[in-house]
Design an enzyme around this catalytic site. Sequence first.
Site, PDB file in Angstrom:
ATOM      1  N   LYS A   1       4.291 133.567  32.136  1.00  0.00           N
ATOM      2  CA  LYS A   1       3.378 133.960  31.055  1.00  0.00           C
ATOM      3  C   LYS A   1       1.981 134.269  31.575  1.00  0.00           C
ATOM      4  CE  LYS A   1       5.028 130.925  27.379  1.00  0.00           C
ATOM      5  NZ  LYS A   1       4.535 129.858  26.505  1.00  0.00           N
TER       6      LYS A   1
ATOM      7  N   ARG B   1       6.356 120.043  14.076  1.00  0.00           N
ATOM      8  CA  ARG B   1       5.526 120.320  12.898  1.00  0.00           C
ATOM      9  C   ARG B   1       6.357 120.587  11.662  1.00  0.00           C
ATOM     10  NH1 ARG B   1       2.459 124.879  16.164  1.00  0.00           N
ATOM     11  NH2 ARG B   1       4.662 125.082  16.659  1.00  0.00           N
TER      12      ARG B   1
ATOM     13  N   SER C   1      -1.230 127.052  19.023  1.00  0.00           N
ATOM     14  CA  SER C   1      -2.123 127.716  19.991  1.00  0.00           C
ATOM     15  C   SER C   1      -2.100 129.228  19.768  1.00  0.00           C
ATOM     16  CB  SER C   1      -1.674 127.414  21.422  1.00  0.00           C
ATOM     17  OG  SER C   1      -1.767 126.046  21.680  1.00  0.00           O
TER      18      SER C   1
HETATM   19  O1  PNS Z   1       3.537 124.203  24.602  1.00  0.00           O
HETATM   20  P1  PNS Z   1       4.857 124.859  24.841  1.00  0.00           P
HETATM   21  O2  PNS Z   1       4.670 126.221  25.448  1.00  0.00           O
HETATM   22  O3  PNS Z   1       5.726 124.864  23.629  1.00  0.00           O
HETATM   23  O4  PNS Z   1       5.571 123.935  25.939  1.00  0.00           O
HETATM   24  C1  PNS Z   1       6.850 124.249  26.384  1.00  0.00           C
HETATM   25  C2  PNS Z   1       7.257 123.392  27.605  1.00  0.00           C
HETATM   26  C3  PNS Z   1       6.204 123.411  28.686  1.00  0.00           C
HETATM   27  C4  PNS Z   1       7.467 121.977  27.153  1.00  0.00           C
HETATM   28  C5  PNS Z   1       8.585 124.009  28.101  1.00  0.00           C
HETATM   29  O5  PNS Z   1       8.414 125.357  28.300  1.00  0.00           O
HETATM   30  C6  PNS Z   1       9.088 123.384  29.393  1.00  0.00           C
HETATM   31  O6  PNS Z   1       9.543 122.268  29.394  1.00  0.00           O
HETATM   32  N1  PNS Z   1       9.016 124.164  30.490  1.00  0.00           N
HETATM   33  C7  PNS Z   1       9.431 123.709  31.788  1.00  0.00           C
HETATM   34  C8  PNS Z   1      10.678 124.456  32.270  1.00  0.00           C
HETATM   35  C9  PNS Z   1      11.925 123.727  31.888  1.00  0.00           C
HETATM   36  O7  PNS Z   1      12.109 122.548  32.126  1.00  0.00           O
HETATM   37  N2  PNS Z   1      12.862 124.485  31.268  1.00  0.00           N
HETATM   38  C10 PNS Z   1      14.110 123.962  30.779  1.00  0.00           C
HETATM   39  C11 PNS Z   1      13.883 123.237  29.468  1.00  0.00           C
HETATM   40  S1  PNS Z   1      15.059 123.654  28.326  1.00  0.00           S
END
Ligand code: PNS
Length: 168
Positions: free
Chosen positions: A44, A93, A131
């Site tokens: 991203k 939420r 966000s």
């Molecule tokens: O604030 P967000 O963007 O909703 O957070 C999402 C987050 C960081 C929790 C999620 O993208 C994540 O855990 N990313 C790490 C990669 C990972 O472990 N992917 C497999 C999970 S299904």
Amino acid sequence: MPESRLAIVPGSFDPLTNGHVDIIERAGRLFDRVVVAVLVNAGKQPLFGVDDRVAIIREVFAGQAQLEVDTFDGLLVDYARQRQAVAIVKGLRSVSDFDYESQMALMNRHLRPDVETLFLMPNERYSYVSSRLVKEVAALGGSIDDLVPPVVAARFSRRRLEARTQKV
Ligand code: PNS
């Protein structure tokens, strides 16, 4: 002495909202230690750089010794295991969050059955705060003062000022 129980509150935090703050505070009341883990979004293009996002969270929770801010990349469950966390805490939420969050929680359980995911509901006054919408409202000139901590609102104001100065 009982072992200290550590939870991870992961996220992009681009930027930190009052909803995030609410969830982090709730986690702080349930666990001995909380690590707010900021995802280094490789794919991203975040609005705020990872150092900025970390600095903001540190400033908001300054003086709270049981709270740590860290970054991670790769799989969240690997990070959770490395930190010996007993739980991953996520905010829920609304029903619409549940679809995606339950998928992630079950995938994480598939990858590491020993890492538990715990969902906490923020105060209902933050149920519509995200966000993404904060960024959209700010970009279109709306007020975000009630949606984010003052330090975040100040960063947006500074950015607006810088953008205006660059135009002149
Ligand atoms: O604030 P967000 O963007 O909703 O957070 C999402 C987050 C960081 C929790 C999620 O993208 C994540 O855990 N990313 C790490 C990669 C990972 O472990 N992917 C497999 C999970 S299904």
